[in-house]
Motif scaffolding. Structure first.
Motif, PDB file in Angstrom:
ATOM      1  N   VAL A 209      50.132  25.749  69.106  1.00 44.63           N
ATOM      2  CA  VAL A 209      49.481  26.744  68.239  1.00 44.63           C
ATOM      3  C   VAL A 209      49.435  26.226  66.805  1.00 44.63           C
ATOM      4  CG1 VAL A 209      49.606  29.092  67.321  1.00 44.63           C
ATOM      5  CG2 VAL A 209      50.121  28.676  69.740  1.00 44.63           C
ATOM      6  N   ARG A 210      50.517  25.614  66.340  1.00 41.68           N
ATOM      7  CA  ARG A 210      50.512  25.032  64.987  1.00 41.68           C
ATOM      8  C   ARG A 210      49.445  23.947  64.869  1.00 41.68           C
ATOM      9  NH1 ARG A 210      56.280  24.818  65.567  1.00 41.68           N
ATOM     10  NH2 ARG A 210      57.162  26.619  64.552  1.00 41.68           N
ATOM     11  N   TRP A 211      49.321  23.122  65.897  1.00 43.29           N
ATOM     12  CA  TRP A 211      48.337  22.063  65.890  1.00 43.29           C
ATOM     13  C   TRP A 211      46.914  22.630  65.851  1.00 43.29           C
ATOM     14  CZ3 TRP A 211      44.609  20.345  69.444  1.00 43.29           C
ATOM     15  CH2 TRP A 211      44.040  19.113  69.133  1.00 43.29           C
ATOM     16  N   ILE A 212      46.647  23.660  66.640  1.00 41.74           N
ATOM     17  CA  ILE A 212      45.328  24.286  66.640  1.00 41.74           C
ATOM     18  C   ILE A 212      45.025  24.865  65.263  1.00 41.74           C
ATOM     19  CG2 ILE A 212      43.924  26.178  67.570  1.00 41.74           C
ATOM     20  CD1 ILE A 212      45.515  25.801  70.230  1.00 41.74           C
ATOM     21  N   GLN A 213      46.004  25.520  64.655  1.00 39.84           N
ATOM     22  CA  GLN A 213      45.785  26.119  63.339  1.00 39.84           C
ATOM     23  C   GLN A 213      45.673  25.082  62.239  1.00 39.84           C
ATOM     24  OE1 GLN A 213      48.747  29.235  62.718  1.00 39.84           O
ATOM     25  NE2 GLN A 213      47.164  30.700  63.250  1.00 39.84           N
TER      26      GLN A 213
ATOM     27  N   LEU B 191      42.535  31.761  69.267  1.00 40.08           N
ATOM     28  CA  LEU B 191      43.672  30.847  69.425  1.00 40.08           C
ATOM     29  C   LEU B 191      44.117  30.800  70.882  1.00 40.08           C
ATOM     30  CD1 LEU B 191      45.891  31.645  66.315  1.00 40.08           C
ATOM     31  CD2 LEU B 191      44.887  29.440  66.885  1.00 40.08           C
ATOM     32  N   LEU B 192      44.177  31.958  71.500  1.00 37.84           N
ATOM     33  CA  LEU B 192      44.579  32.038  72.901  1.00 37.84           C
ATOM     34  C   LEU B 192      43.613  31.250  73.783  1.00 37.84           C
ATOM     35  CD1 LEU B 192      46.498  33.379  74.991  1.00 37.84           C
ATOM     36  CD2 LEU B 192      44.857  35.250  75.090  1.00 37.84           C
TER      37      LEU B 192
ATOM     38  N   HIS C 295      50.761  34.558  73.430  1.00 35.67           N
ATOM     39  CA  HIS C 295      50.753  35.587  72.387  1.00 35.67           C
ATOM     40  C   HIS C 295      52.046  35.527  71.572  1.00 35.67           C
ATOM     41  CE1 HIS C 295      47.077  37.860  72.760  1.00 35.67           C
ATOM     42  NE2 HIS C 295      47.228  38.003  74.059  1.00 35.67           N
ATOM     43  N   SER C 296      53.167  35.325  72.243  1.00 33.17           N
ATOM     44  CA  SER C 296      54.454  35.213  71.538  1.00 33.17           C
ATOM     45  C   SER C 296      54.475  33.991  70.628  1.00 33.17           C
ATOM     46  CB  SER C 296      55.606  35.125  72.540  1.00 33.17           C
ATOM     47  OG  SER C 296      55.743  36.321  73.246  1.00 33.17           O
ATOM     48  N   ALA C 297      53.929  32.883  71.110  1.00 32.00           N
ATOM     49  CA  ALA C 297      53.879  31.662  70.296  1.00 32.00           C
ATOM     50  C   ALA C 297      52.994  31.864  69.070  1.00 32.00           C
ATOM     51  CB  ALA C 297      53.368  30.496  71.127  1.00 32.00           C
ATOM     52  N   ILE C 298      51.846  32.498  69.256  1.00 30.97           N
ATOM     53  CA  ILE C 298      50.935  32.768  68.133  1.00 30.97           C
ATOM     54  C   ILE C 298      51.609  33.666  67.111  1.00 30.97           C
ATOM     55  CG2 ILE C 298      48.779  33.922  67.493  1.00 30.97           C
ATOM     56  CD1 ILE C 298      47.688  32.939  70.293  1.00 30.97           C
ATOM     57  N   ALA C 299      52.245  34.721  67.583  1.00 30.21           N
ATOM     58  CA  ALA C 299      52.941  35.639  66.668  1.00 30.21           C
ATOM     59  C   ALA C 299      54.066  34.917  65.934  1.00 30.21           C
ATOM     60  CB  ALA C 299      53.486  36.837  67.444  1.00 30.21           C
ATOM     61  N   GLY C 300      54.799  34.070  66.649  1.00 32.65           N
ATOM     62  CA  GLY C 300      55.894  33.332  66.022  1.00 32.65           C
ATOM     63  C   GLY C 300      55.411  32.389  64.933  1.00 32.65           C
ATOM     64  N   VAL C 301      54.324  31.699  65.188  1.00 35.50           N
ATOM     65  CA  VAL C 301      53.770  30.778  64.196  1.00 35.50           C
ATOM     66  C   VAL C 301      53.283  31.553  62.978  1.00 35.50           C
ATOM     67  CG1 VAL C 301      51.838  29.213  63.721  1.00 35.50           C
ATOM     68  CG2 VAL C 301      53.196  28.943  65.801  1.00 35.50           C
ATOM     69  N   ARG C 302      52.612  32.646  63.206  1.00 32.84           N
ATOM     70  CA  ARG C 302      52.097  33.438  62.078  1.00 32.84           C
ATOM     71  C   ARG C 302      53.227  34.041  61.272  1.00 32.84           C
ATOM     72  NH1 ARG C 302      46.478  35.961  64.462  1.00 32.84           N
ATOM     73  NH2 ARG C 302      45.305  34.064  64.061  1.00 32.84           N
ATOM     74  N   ARG C 303      54.291  34.476  61.946  1.00 32.26           N
ATOM     75  CA  ARG C 303      55.450  35.022  61.217  1.00 32.26           C
ATOM     76  C   ARG C 303      56.138  33.930  60.411  1.00 32.26           C
ATOM     77  NH1 ARG C 303      56.613  37.934  65.837  1.00 32.26           N
ATOM     78  NH2 ARG C 303      57.971  36.262  66.521  1.00 32.26           N
ATOM     79  N   SER C 304      56.288  32.757  61.010  1.00 30.92           N
ATOM     80  CA  SER C 304      57.026  31.682  60.342  1.00 30.92           C
ATOM     81  C   SER C 304      56.293  31.145  59.124  1.00 30.92           C
ATOM     82  CB  SER C 304      57.327  30.543  61.314  1.00 30.92           C
ATOM     83  OG  SER C 304      56.154  29.847  61.657  1.00 30.92           O
ATOM     84  N   ARG C 305      54.993  31.270  59.122  1.00 31.16           N
ATOM     85  CA  ARG C 305      54.217  30.796  57.980  1.00 31.16           C
ATOM     86  C   ARG C 305      54.047  31.871  56.917  1.00 31.16           C
ATOM     87  NH1 ARG C 305      49.398  26.838  59.677  1.00 31.16           N
ATOM     88  NH2 ARG C 305      50.693  25.260  60.617  1.00 31.16           N
TER      89      ARG C 305
END
Length: 57
Positions: A4-8, A19-20, A41-51
């Motif tokens: 997900v980080r790579w896609i973003q 993204l999904l 979905h959990s990975a996307i949410a985690g990446v968005r929260r961490s950033r």
């Protein structure tokens, strides 16, 4: 989460569904099973929260 980080990293503004779809495509998955979708979905949410970035800026 690395995928997900790579896609973003392409810096395109993408919705969660975009993204999904991209992650499923890159992983070569043929089915959108509940476990796959929930995990991504959990990975996307985690990446968005961490950033700390609002996804619609």
């Amino acid at each position: 989460m690395a995928l997900v980080r790579w896609i973003q990293s392409a810096t395109l503004l993408r919705t969660e569904d975009e993204l999904l779809d991209e992650a499923i495509s890159l992983l070569g998955l043929m089915h959108r099973g509940r476990n796959i979708v929930d995990t991504l979905h959990s990975a996307i949410a985690g990446v968005r929260r961490s950033r700390n970035v609002w996804p619609y800026q």
